[in-house]
Scaffold this motif. Structure first.
Motif, PDB file in Angstrom:
ATOM      1  N   THR A 417       0.330  -4.514 -10.885  1.00  0.00           N
ATOM      2  CA  THR A 417      -0.457  -3.387 -11.396  1.00  0.00           C
ATOM      3  C   THR A 417      -0.649  -2.334 -10.312  1.00  0.00           C
ATOM      4  OG1 THR A 417      -1.628  -4.886 -12.882  1.00  0.00           O
ATOM      5  CG2 THR A 417      -2.606  -2.724 -12.523  1.00  0.00           C
ATOM      6  N   PHE A 418      -0.327  -1.085 -10.662  1.00  0.00           N
ATOM      7  CA  PHE A 418      -0.531   0.065  -9.782  1.00  0.00           C
ATOM      8  C   PHE A 418      -1.594   0.968 -10.403  1.00  0.00           C
ATOM      9  CE2 PHE A 418       3.860  -1.299  -9.412  1.00  0.00           C
ATOM     10  CZ  PHE A 418       4.060  -1.381  -8.043  1.00  0.00           C
ATOM     11  N   SER A 419      -2.422   1.547  -9.565  1.00  0.00           N
ATOM     12  CA  SER A 419      -3.388   2.555 -10.003  1.00  0.00           C
ATOM     13  C   SER A 419      -2.924   3.908  -9.497  1.00  0.00           C
ATOM     14  CB  SER A 419      -4.789   2.237  -9.465  1.00  0.00           C
ATOM     15  OG  SER A 419      -5.699   3.277  -9.801  1.00  0.00           O
ATOM     16  N   VAL A 420      -2.804   4.876 -10.414  1.00  0.00           N
ATOM     17  CA  VAL A 420      -2.304   6.199 -10.030  1.00  0.00           C
ATOM     18  C   VAL A 420      -3.130   7.288 -10.707  1.00  0.00           C
ATOM     19  CG1 VAL A 420       0.067   5.399  -9.670  1.00  0.00           C
ATOM     20  CG2 VAL A 420      -0.602   6.237 -11.903  1.00  0.00           C
ATOM     21  N   PRO A 421      -3.466   8.353  -9.980  1.00  0.00           N
ATOM     22  CA  PRO A 421      -4.006   9.547 -10.654  1.00  0.00           C
ATOM     23  C   PRO A 421      -2.925  10.133 -11.545  1.00  0.00           C
ATOM     24  CG  PRO A 421      -4.380   9.620  -8.270  1.00  0.00           C
ATOM     25  CD  PRO A 421      -3.423   8.509  -8.521  1.00  0.00           C
ATOM     26  N   ASN A 422      -3.320  10.667 -12.680  1.00  0.00           N
ATOM     27  CA  ASN A 422      -2.325  11.133 -13.652  1.00  0.00           C
ATOM     28  C   ASN A 422      -1.812  12.519 -13.282  1.00  0.00           C
ATOM     29  OD1 ASN A 422      -0.641  11.192 -15.812  1.00  0.00           O
ATOM     30  ND2 ASN A 422      -2.231  11.515 -17.340  1.00  0.00           N
TER      31      ASN A 422
END
Length: 522
Positions: A417-422
């Motif tokens: 799982t990666f967290s990224v600003p859109n």
């Protein structure tokens, strides 16, 4: 001759230097940022003896001016040289272009050879091309220094005592290739073109996967019923994708109609209790100052008032005479609706889900055989399947959130799982092609993936011999993260290749075009 500064490429066409003689220098200056012609005027060339520095008042410095476009000569066969090297035509459809007597004049220039003369009229100024006349004073080692816009670059050259020595030296520097391609500056400036050096850098294993975009948990909010009742949806439809403002009413939950559960009855009772408790507290507070009521009675009245106030304000904030106003807690859009108009719901039942896409989760699923590599994840690339655009994890400002430690019978794959600003405009629920990059202490030669040309399963790059002459070179590729590709053989670190526009060079090679400058020295 080719030299590079931090932001410019200097490509000079010149003859060999002979003491006491002047040499014409035709200089092409290219911006490395976009590989378009340099548009400035402050360009100079200076021939400086070895060990000395080029000063502003150097007597051998020459300032150039723009010149006209070079013509294209069609034919086959040519030779390229570095450092006082010459491009000498060999076949050129039955005639030869010789460096002697070949001139570029501002009024047009001619190519002469075996009775054939090509006269080109025109005075069209071409940005990025400058002409100089440099005089070599003394025999020996020297540096040819280029300067433009405060940037300098130099190339070591040799000044000979006689023309015969210079000719022999020039012949020894000839660069020939049976698989070369000519791509003049005038062409490369007009298309999306760039060159780049192959780099030796750590390049770990690349794991390919398909990932799905999901909204972050902190970006998803569920709107629930706070009382039993019937859902009433207004004129504005409650549908997925509807944009909502913070505090905007999505629907109303009305009382069911029975006396015990009627919301209006609850609201009226709470309002009456609140008014009674407030009046009682205020009355006893006034009497307490005259010691008519005890301190204990006053405290009881105050407590009753606070309780009634809390109940009433809670109802008042979430309900009105028509029922509960189910409001959006954030500004975003509706992602799911779980009720329909007229449906009966109980307190706590979900009505709709509202989310915003400022932050997203990208969940990739990989095969268990890569589990040992997951602790070494250092980056990733994400490719939009529709547009083909690629983003890096660093470019998006994202990070690795977690990776699975086990698999189940329902899903034999390991989630990463990666967290990224859109920043990429991703749509929750869509899929991305993902390459997960792991750390490695082993260096590898890499270059941009756009450098590669594939032909029947074999890969080639166009290696730069001069900025106008490229050699088609077979290479063996390794891992790729979508942006850069490992080169296992065929290329060395530091060699410059075409990184953008390789297909244009291939087409030029297939057309059999010859070097437009063939026949005069470079």
């Amino acid at each position: 001759m080719t030299a590079y500064s931090d932001g410019l490429e200097f490509f000079a066409e010149t003859g060999t230097f002979v003491a006491g003689q002047e040499v014409s220098v035709l200089l092409h200056v290219t911006e490395l940022q976009d590989f378009k012609p340099y548009v400035g005027e402050d360009v100079s060339v200076c021939l400086v003896p070895k060990g000395e520095s080029a000063g502003d008042n150097c007597g051998n410095c020459s300032h150039g001016h723009g010149t006209e476009a070079e013509p294209e000569i069609e034919g086959e066969g040519h030779t390229h040289q570095h450092e006082g090297h010459s491009h000498e035509g060999e076949t050129h459809e039955g005639h030869q272009h010789e460096s002697e007597g070949h001139s570029h004049e501002s009024e047009g220039h001619s190519h002469e050879g075996e009775g054939h003369t090509h006269q080109h009229e025109g005075k069209t100024e071409v940005q990025g091309i400058y002409r100089f006349c440099v005089r070599a004073e003394a025999e020996g080692e020297a540096n040819l220094v280029f300067s433009a816009d405060g940037q300098r670059a130099s190339i070591p050259v040799r000044v000979f005592g006689s023309a015969s020595e210079a000719a022999e030296y020039a012949e020894s520097l000839e660069v020939r290739s049976s698989n070369g391609a000519v791509f003049p500056k005038e062409k490369s400036w007009s298309v999306d073109f760039a060159t780049e050096e192959a780099v030796l850098e750590p390049f770990g294993q690349v794991i390919r996967a398909t990932s799905r975009v999901q909204p972050s948990q902190e970006e998803v909010f569920t709107v629930s019923a706070l009382t039993d009742g019937v859902v009433s949806i207004g004129a504005k439809a409650l549908v997925e994708g509807r944009e909502v403002r913070k505090g905007e009413t999505l629907c109303i939950v009305k009382g069911s109609g029975t006396a015990d559960e009627n919301l209006a009855t609850k609201y009226a009772r709470a309002e009456a209790d609140y008014n009674f408790a407030r009046n009682e507290y205020e009355r006893k507070k006034a009497l307490a100052s005259d010691r008519i009521v005890s301190e204990s009675e006053l405290r009881q009245a105050e407590a009753a008032f606070e309780i009634a106030k809390a109940v009433f304000e809670n109802l008042k904030g979430n309900f009105d005479a028509s029922g509960q106003s189910a409001k959006s807690p954030i500004e975003g859009f509706v992602t799911s609706v779980t009720v329909s108009n007229g449906q009966f719901v109980r307190a706590g039942d979900p009505i709709a889900t509202v989310s915003r896409s400022r932050s997203l989760l990208v969940v990739a699923e990989i095969q268990p055989r890569y589990s040992a590599c997951l602790k070494d994840i250092c980056g990733a690339t994400f490719k939009d399947m529709d547009s083909g655009r690629i983003w890096t994890l660093d470019e998006l400002g994202g990070k690795v959130v977690s990776y699975g430690k086990s698999v189940s019978s329902d899903s034999p794959l390991i989630p990463v799982t990666f967290s990224v600003p859109n920043k990429g405009g991703f749509i929750p629920g869509s899929f991305l092609q993902t390459r997960i990059i792991t750390r490695s202490e082993t260096p590898a030669i890499t270059l941009p993936t756009t450098s590669l040309i594939e032909e029947q399963g074999n890969y080639f790059v166009y290696r730069q011999l001069t900025p106008e002459y490229f050699e088609k070179t077979p290479v063996t590729i390794g891992a790729s993260d979508g942006l850069r590709t490992e080169i296992r053989s065929g290329l060395s670190a530091g060699e410059r290749v075409v990184s953008k526009g390789a297909m244009f060079v291939k087409l030029a090679q297939a057309s059999g075009a010859l070097d437009p400058h063939a026949g005069h020295n470079h």
